[in-house]
Scaffold this motif. Structure first.
Motif, short mmCIF file in Angstrom:
data_model
loop_
_atom_site.label_atom_id
_atom_site.label_comp_id
_atom_site.label_asym_id
_atom_site.label_seq_id
_atom_site.Cartn_x
_atom_site.Cartn_y
_atom_site.Cartn_z
N LYS A 101 -2.28 -15.07 -45.88
CA LYS A 101 -2.74 -14.84 -44.50
C LYS A 101 -4.26 -14.82 -44.42
O LYS A 101 -4.85 -15.38 -43.49
N GLU A 102 -4.89 -14.17 -45.38
CA GLU A 102 -6.35 -14.12 -45.39
C GLU A 102 -6.93 -15.52 -45.58
O GLU A 102 -7.92 -15.90 -44.94
N TYR A 103 -6.33 -16.30 -46.46
CA TYR A 103 -6.71 -17.70 -46.66
C TYR A 103 -6.62 -18.47 -45.34
O TYR A 103 -7.53 -19.20 -44.96
N CYS A 104 -5.51 -18.25 -44.61
CA CYS A 104 -5.29 -18.99 -43.37
C CYS A 104 -6.20 -18.51 -42.24
O CYS A 104 -6.56 -19.30 -41.36
N ARG A 105 -6.57 -17.25 -42.25
CA ARG A 105 -7.54 -16.76 -41.26
C ARG A 105 -8.85 -17.52 -41.41
O ARG A 105 -9.49 -17.88 -40.41
#
Length: 314
Positions: A298-302
């Motif tokens: 999720k952090e990667y995608c943010r």
């Protein structure tokens, strides 16, 4: 020519698509870590999404055509950077696949032959990279290229053609500049048709465009390429010798996107149009990798969603 092969022609149109964090996270969880490292380097989110969808199409193709479970699929790249299935099994059908993206379109072409029909060595043919002079042997393969029919180079079209002279044979230039190609758009379409054909060929054999493109010359027999008509009559010559082990399909996905598919030593079981998928249809087969992996992704995608757009989508 060898036995007929089952052929897959798939496409995704990314126009008007803006992924949610949930959708993007589900997609990126399916991608191998080294591929995510490659993808994050793209400056524009457009390029990130196009490449990501290409990887998802590859996974969907392998999962549907082999006995390898979706989450067990492992891709690797050969010395030229061409993806191939690393963990193919002896009892699985032999496959070849290739992806391409340009404009708003992402496309995949794939062919499948039963292992009992295969006449080459047991090793996966996708790990082979035939040279220009050995590309018409008994191995089989597929290459694909898609291009949006537009020119944004800044120079005049005639000046651009002059710069590109060495990439086409004399007969190809005669076709591009035929008298009935009266408008710049008609000449541009003729140019892009030839370029797609060349790209599909070199992507099939895995050598890139470092080869002498004048050695591979296409004779386009039909101008009737549109969204309602698939052209299969185009012929290839290599060093002025007809290349009889090659077949080519040309498609118009819409009024703006031209596609060429190169089949080496195989005959598609039937002609067919491209099957279109939406983004969510490519996510089937994903699994829960646990809360820590989910939160990291999720952090990667943010960070991905913060990337700029290259163009305004209609």
């Amino acid at each position: 020519m060898s036995a007929k092969h089952l052929c897959f022609r798939w496409a995704v149109d990314l126009r008007s698509f803006t992924p949610s964090l949930t959708q993007l996270t589900s997609a990126c969880l399916l991608v191998q870590p080294e591929e995510k490292t490659r993808l994050i380097k793209f400056h524009f989110i457009d390029d990130f999404l196009s490449s990501l969808v290409g990887r998802l199409l590859m996974r969907k193709f392998v999962s549907e055509t082999t006995n390898i479970k979706h989450n067990d699929i492992i891709f690797d790249r050969d010395v030229r950077g061409k993806p191939y299935l690393k963990n193919s099994k002896p009892d699985s059908p032999q496959i070849s696949f290739n992806v391409s993206h340009h404009g708003s379109m992402v496309v995949l072409a794939g062919v499948v032959v039963n292992v009992h029909q295969q006449t080459t060595d047991d090793d996966s043919q996708q790990q082979n990279t035939p040279s220009l002079t050995t590309a018409t042997t008994t191995d089989f393969g597929v290459g694909i290229d898609v291009m949006k029919i537009e020119y944004t180079g800044g120079k005049t079209l005639s000046e651009f053609f002059r710069i590109m002279t060495r990439n086409f044979s004399a007969s190809e230039w005669r076709y591009i500049n035929r008298t009935h190609h009266t408008t710049e758009q008609a000449k541009l379409k003729a140019f892009i048709r030839n370029w797609c054909l060349k790209e599909s060929f070199v992507k099939n054999i895995g050598v890139g465009i470092s080869i002498d493109l004048q050695k591979i010359s296409f004779a386009i027999q039909s101008d009737d390429l549109d969204t309602d008509n698939i052209v299969t009559s185009t012929k290839l010559s290599i060093d002025d010798v007809p290349a009889t082990m090659w077949l080519f399909e040309e498609h118009m996905l819409d009024k703006e996107h031209c596609v060429a598919i190169a089949f080496r030593n195989c005959i598609p079981s039937e002609e067919g149009e491209f099957k279109f998928f939406n983004f969510d249809e490519l996510l089937v087969g994903g699994v829960d990798k646990g809360a820590p992996a989910m939160e990291e992704c999720k952090e990667y995608c943010r960070n991905v969603l913060k990337k700029e757009r290259k163009q305004i989508r209609s």
